[in-house]
Enzyme design. Structure first.
Site, PDB file in Angstrom:
ATOM      1  CB  SER A 417      67.984  -0.215 108.304  1.00  0.00           C
ATOM      2  OG  SER A 417      68.936   0.985 108.608  1.00  0.00           O
ATOM      3  CG  HIS A 438      64.238   3.227 106.208  1.00  0.00           C
ATOM      4  ND1 HIS A 438      64.461   2.436 105.157  1.00  0.00           N
ATOM      5  CD2 HIS A 438      65.516   3.111 106.943  1.00  0.00           C
ATOM      6  CE1 HIS A 438      65.504   2.122 105.061  1.00  0.00           C
ATOM      7  NE2 HIS A 438      66.363   2.651 105.833  1.00  0.00           N
ATOM      8  CD  GLU A 450      61.641   1.684 102.583  1.00  0.00           C
ATOM      9  OE1 GLU A 450      61.196   0.680 101.451  1.00  0.00           O
ATOM     10  OE2 GLU A 450      62.177   1.430 103.631  1.00  0.00           O
ATOM     11  CG  ASN A 488      67.509  -1.496 103.680  1.00  0.00           C
ATOM     12  OD1 ASN A 488      68.105  -1.084 102.633  1.00  0.00           O
ATOM     13  ND2 ASN A 488      67.556  -0.952 104.652  1.00  0.00           N
TER      14      ASN A 488
HETATM   15  P1  NAI Z   1      75.659   6.246 113.628  1.00  0.00           P
HETATM   16  O1  NAI Z   1      76.624   5.064 114.225  1.00  0.00           O
HETATM   17  O2  NAI Z   1      76.350   7.119 112.656  1.00  0.00           O
HETATM   18  O3  NAI Z   1      75.166   6.997 114.592  1.00  0.00           O
HETATM   19  C1  NAI Z   1      74.493   6.685 115.658  1.00  0.00           C
HETATM   20  C2  NAI Z   1      74.286   7.722 116.853  1.00  0.00           C
HETATM   21  O4  NAI Z   1      73.439   7.581 117.900  1.00  0.00           O
HETATM   22  C3  NAI Z   1      75.879   7.878 117.304  1.00  0.00           C
HETATM   23  O5  NAI Z   1      76.288   9.138 117.289  1.00  0.00           O
HETATM   24  C4  NAI Z   1      75.558   7.718 119.061  1.00  0.00           C
HETATM   25  O6  NAI Z   1      76.204   8.502 119.760  1.00  0.00           O
HETATM   26  C5  NAI Z   1      73.993   7.938 119.151  1.00  0.00           C
HETATM   27  N1  NAI Z   1      73.414   7.284 120.123  1.00  0.00           N
HETATM   28  C6  NAI Z   1      73.475   5.839 120.504  1.00  0.00           C
HETATM   29  N2  NAI Z   1      72.644   5.834 121.681  1.00  0.00           N
HETATM   30  C7  NAI Z   1      72.191   6.762 122.093  1.00  0.00           C
HETATM   31  C8  NAI Z   1      71.024   7.097 122.907  1.00  0.00           C
HETATM   32  N3  NAI Z   1      70.722   6.327 123.931  1.00  0.00           N
HETATM   33  N4  NAI Z   1      70.822   8.474 122.890  1.00  0.00           N
HETATM   34  C9  NAI Z   1      71.385   9.446 121.995  1.00  0.00           C
HETATM   35  N5  NAI Z   1      71.939   9.129 121.045  1.00  0.00           N
HETATM   36  C10 NAI Z   1      72.592   7.882 120.916  1.00  0.00           C
HETATM   37  O7  NAI Z   1      74.637   5.290 113.050  1.00  0.00           O
HETATM   38  P2  NAI Z   1      73.923   5.794 111.811  1.00  0.00           P
HETATM   39  O8  NAI Z   1      74.458   5.057 110.537  1.00  0.00           O
HETATM   40  O9  NAI Z   1      73.270   7.213 111.677  1.00  0.00           O
HETATM   41  O10 NAI Z   1      72.245   4.796 111.933  1.00  0.00           O
HETATM   42  C11 NAI Z   1      71.328   5.082 112.763  1.00  0.00           C
HETATM   43  C12 NAI Z   1      70.089   4.605 112.369  1.00  0.00           C
HETATM   44  O11 NAI Z   1      69.623   4.631 111.265  1.00  0.00           O
HETATM   45  C13 NAI Z   1      70.234   3.024 112.392  1.00  0.00           C
HETATM   46  O12 NAI Z   1      69.072   2.426 112.997  1.00  0.00           O
HETATM   47  C14 NAI Z   1      70.603   2.599 110.843  1.00  0.00           C
HETATM   48  O13 NAI Z   1      69.968   1.212 110.835  1.00  0.00           O
HETATM   49  C15 NAI Z   1      69.517   3.701 110.398  1.00  0.00           C
HETATM   50  N6  NAI Z   1      69.811   3.752 108.912  1.00  0.00           N
HETATM   51  C16 NAI Z   1      71.218   4.236 108.711  1.00  0.00           C
HETATM   52  C17 NAI Z   1      71.496   4.287 107.252  1.00  0.00           C
HETATM   53  C18 NAI Z   1      72.753   4.425 106.749  1.00  0.00           C
HETATM   54  O14 NAI Z   1      72.960   4.413 105.612  1.00  0.00           O
HETATM   55  N7  NAI Z   1      73.857   4.763 107.729  1.00  0.00           N
HETATM   56  C19 NAI Z   1      70.363   4.642 106.159  1.00  0.00           C
HETATM   57  C20 NAI Z   1      68.912   4.426 106.861  1.00  0.00           C
HETATM   58  C21 NAI Z   1      68.871   4.073 108.156  1.00  0.00           C
END
Ligand code: NAI
Ligand code: 3HC
Length: 707
Positions: A417, A438, A450, A488
């Site tokens: 993000s 993104h 994005e 953002n």
């Molecule tokens: P989340 O916490 O829901 O999911 C992250 C996942 O990654 C978890 O299931 C975790 O087990 C997994 N993980 C962590 N390390 C790992 C590894 N080394 N190998 C494989 N899996 C691994 O997080 P979320 O919300 O899905 O965010 C993910 C990314 O997307 C972040 O960079 C966030 O900034 C970005 N993002 C999030 C948005 C949102 O609204 N939640 C919107 C746009 C981007």
């Protein structure tokens, strides 16, 4: 068979006693002045030609007609006017058949409704989507559609802007038959011959009465639609006019109804909402035209890998599966993988439960999904999207692994993000293959993507990002590397403006109400409660050591987070959500915390009008948008408008923040910024680009034209 004269936009050709008029005006056969003139001339000439006994109207290329030429709106009208052409077609003494294939939308469908018979080819899409452009069907559509399909269905078609398939159009009474032939010309000729054999003459929609015969029922449908629109149109201008036009179709003789429609259409045409919505329409189509990428060939993407199966990874997986591509998801361990798989399955269960996809489709999409806990499973992937925690070290570790396993030429994308895509790319030996993709949450629903192009991203890597977006039916917007990219970064600035107003005296509820009154579906504090306050809190804590102490920092959000009030998921945030309610209630305890913070910061609260809240919120947004543009993080003003509208809830009918700024006038925005800068010069310092444009008497649109 003889050719007749034509100027090219619509050509007439006689096949024995049937005249085929083919609209041939790429790309989509929009009804430009030349098309209207040719169409009118062909129909007129056919009346006087004794060798012509029937007329077929068809479109060349992929569509029948996509509607009025949207580029002509706002320019001086050129004759012949479309309603006159439609009336002329309807008045033909010889039967007219319209053969619909591809898009038959807006004015295109209105031409067909004025024809005497309509047949549709498989794959045809019929609709009156004018409402999406701030308009109403202005070439007789509001009068003719109800006469064919009845008031309730016609209102639904016009108020939703939805497209009907050929089958649905047949059931609705909009077309007479489905054509088996895949060729419009053959289908039209065959149908016209049948009509001639049956000695069927003109059959004018204006005289069709059956669908409106039950007048009280039709008027009741109009009243019900008027109520619905009053509750749901959220300040939109054209829906209520559509309802009034349909009322006229029921209450008035046809010609008077047409006059009423015309008057209502012109009101819509003149409204700023029409200008905003048309701007949004073209802006969305502009985003993928990237100077320098014209020659770049996207790489082939047949298999997609996703690292991380959380909120975003699962949503992205669904989006890819929906596009017909296989997905391999890699998670840290079996339990996390199972949760990721369950999230994906849950989306499909929900869609199948609502009847949006069939059980077979659900099974087919899930069959394309596989999961793994080892990175080697990604060796075959052509494109890999990383969606792990928003943590630089975690991302660097993942990209080092991807560098090890990915095949040569695979595109590696991060869904970060805010983080620096160049630093992430540097974890690999091939930064040219790396970019940011993104997505927005929920990733399978939100249209915006994005495409973050880093300093080393190769042109074909970037082109692959755009092509991938097209396959996922997303709207890609090119962004450069910076903290938060386009969306953002601007969001952080206007949220800061909101927080400062809150500390200075406006309640979060006042601010949300003012932002909603501007046209947003929800205000910033409702949004934060929905997204979860913990995400922003983690970011703030991470940035605390590098925060500039000279900048004002409002701590109210931290006070809520320290109490564990993260929003809807914890039952309270800025609002209270008793018993899992989704609609929040104002919370007196939050107001007490806000008061205490004001006291701590030494602020004596003052009143804010709704107008002032809106002006400050928008001034902050527009000013940061100008900085984003000036730094080249966004390519053109209209790209920023697309980001705000399709990713952040900015009201589409206002076009986007920079279109809105132009409509208000840049000198006014600049004057506001200078006024606010007296209180806080660091935050409100006007963007040099804004100053330059305002001083030169230019607007943001002039930069769109130059891009
Ligand atoms: P989340 O916490 O829901 O999911 C992250 C996942 O990654 C978890 O299931 C975790 O087990 C997994 N993980 C962590 N390390 C790992 C590894 N080394 N190998 C494989 N899996 C691994 O997080 P979320 O919300 O899905 O965010 C993910 C990314 O997307 C972040 O960079 C966030 O900034 C970005 N993002 C999030 C948005 C949102 O609204 N939640 C919107 C746009 C981007
Ligand atoms: N007028 C002028 N240009 C149009 C146009 C129109 N009605 N419809 C599409 N275009 C242009 C697009 O801007 C684009 O131009 P570009 O290549 O220079 O960017 C090009 O045609 C191709 O359009 P798309 O990229 O959208 O092509 P798709 O194949 O994805 O979609 C479509 C085709 C479904 C026809 C889609 O373009 C569309 O929905 N068009 C608008 C339909 C519409 O809203 N019609 C109603 C117009 S208002 C009206 O008719 C008023 C009347 O009641 C009086």
């Amino acid at each position: 068979m003889t050719d007749r004269a034509s100027t090219g936009a619509a050509r007439a050709r006689r096949y024995e006693d049937i005249l085929v008029v083919t609209i041939d005006h790429p790309p989509v056969n929009a009804l430009s002045a030349a098309v209207r003139a040719d169409l009118a001339a062909a129909v007129r000439d056919a009346q006087a030609d004794p060798q012509v006994r029937a007329i077929v109207l068809a479109g060349a290329g992929r569509n029948f007609i996509a509607g009025a030429d949207i580029r002509e709106f706002g320019k001086p009208p050129q004759p012949p006017a479309l309603p006159d052409v439609c009336n002329q077609i309807e008045a033909s003494a010889k039967p007219v058949v319209a053969v619909l294939h591809g898009a038959a939308l807006g004015g295109g469908l209105e031409v067909a409704l004025a024809a005497h018979y309509r047949i549709a080819l498989p794959g045809a899409r019929l609709g009156l989507p004018e409402v999406t452009l701030g308009l109403l069907p202005g070439a007789g559509g509001t009068q003719r559609a109800p006469r064919l399909m009845g008031a309730p269905a016609a209102l639904d078609l016009m108020l939703s802007g939805k497209h009907l398939s050929a089958d649905e159009a047949l059931k609705a009474g909009l077309v007479d038959a489905l054509a088996g032939e895949s060729d419009a010309l053959d289908a039209g000729l065959a149908y016209a011959r049948q009509l001639l054999a049956m000695r069927a003459g003109p059959r004018r929609t204006r005289d069709a009465g059956a669908a409106l015969a039950d007048r009280p029922a039709a008027l009741a449908a109009v009243d019900a639609a008027a109520d619905r629109v009053a509750k749901t149109a959220r300040g939109l201008f054209s829906p209520a006019r559509i309802v009034e036009a349909v009322r006229a179709a029921i209450e008035l003789p046809f010609d008077e109804g047409l006059r009423a429609e015309r008057a209502l259409f012109l009101q819509c045409l003149d409204s700023p909402q029409r200008a905003g919505l048309v701007h949004a329409f073209f802006a969305e189509r502009e985003t993928s035209k990237i100077p320098g990428l014209e020659q770049a060939r996207p790489r082939r993407v047949e298999r997609v890998g996703i690292v991380g199966g959380g909120t975003m990874g699962a949503g992205i997986a669904v989006s890819v599966l929906d596009a017909g591509l296989p997905v391999v998801m890699v998670e840290q361990d079996d339990a996390a993988l199972e949760r990721g798989r369950a999230r994906v399955a849950q989306v499909y269960d929900l869609l199948a439960g609502k009847g949006r996809i069939s059980a077979d489709e659900r099974a087919a999409r899930l069959a394309r999904f596989t999961g793994a806990t080892g990175y080697d499973a990604l060796a075959d992937a052509d494109l890999i999207v990383e969606a792990v925690y928003e943590d630089m070290d975690a991302k660097l570790a993942v990209f080092a692994q991807l560098d090890r396993v990915a095949k040569p030429g695979a595109v590696l994308a991060t869904n970060t993000s805010y983080l620096d895509v160049d630093r992430i790319a540097a974890a690999t030996r091939g930064p040219a293959d790396v970019l940011g993709l993104h997505f927005f949450s929920p990733a399978n629903v939100m249209k915006l993507l994005e495409v973050v192009v880093g300093s080393h991203t190769a042109p074909d890597t970037a082109a692959t990002g755009f092509e991938f977006a097209r396959r996922l039916r997303k709207i890609p917007v090119r962004a450069g590397v910076c903290d938060g990219f386009i969306g953002n970064r601007i969001l952080a600035t206007y949220r800061q403006a909101a927080d400062m107003m809150m500390e200075d005296g406006a309640s979060p509820y006042d601010i949300d109400a003012a932002v909603r009154a501007f046209g947003y579906p929800m205000g910033p504090y409702q949004m934060m409660d929905l997204a979860g306050g913990d995400i922003g809190w983690a970011t703030r804590k991470r940035r605390a050591p590098t925060r500039d102490p000279a900048l004002r920092y409002v701590q109210i959000a931290d006070r809520l987070c320290e109490r564990g009030w993260f929003g809807q998921k914890t039952g309270r945030g800025y609002y209270l959500y008793p018993d899992g309610a989704r609609q929040g209630q104002p919370d007196p305890e939050v107001l007490a915390i806000v008061d205490a913070e004001r006291a701590r910061a030494g602020v004596s609260p003052r009143a804010f009008t709704q107008e002032e809240i809106q002006r400050r919120y928008l001034a902050a947004m527009i000013n940061e948008a100008a900085n984003v543009l000036r730094e080249g993080v966004a390519l053109r003003p209209s790209d920023i408008d697309v980001v705000a509208v399709s990713g952040y809830g900015f009201p589409r009918h206002r076009g986007g923040p920079l279109h809105y700024a132009d409509s208000v006038g840049l000198p006014g925005i600049l004057a506001d910024l200078r006024e606010y800068a007296k209180e806080d010069p660091a935050f409100w310092s006007p963007s040099p680009l804004l100053v330059e444009l305002a001083d030169a008497g230019r607007d943001f649109a002039s930069l769109n034209r130059a891009a």
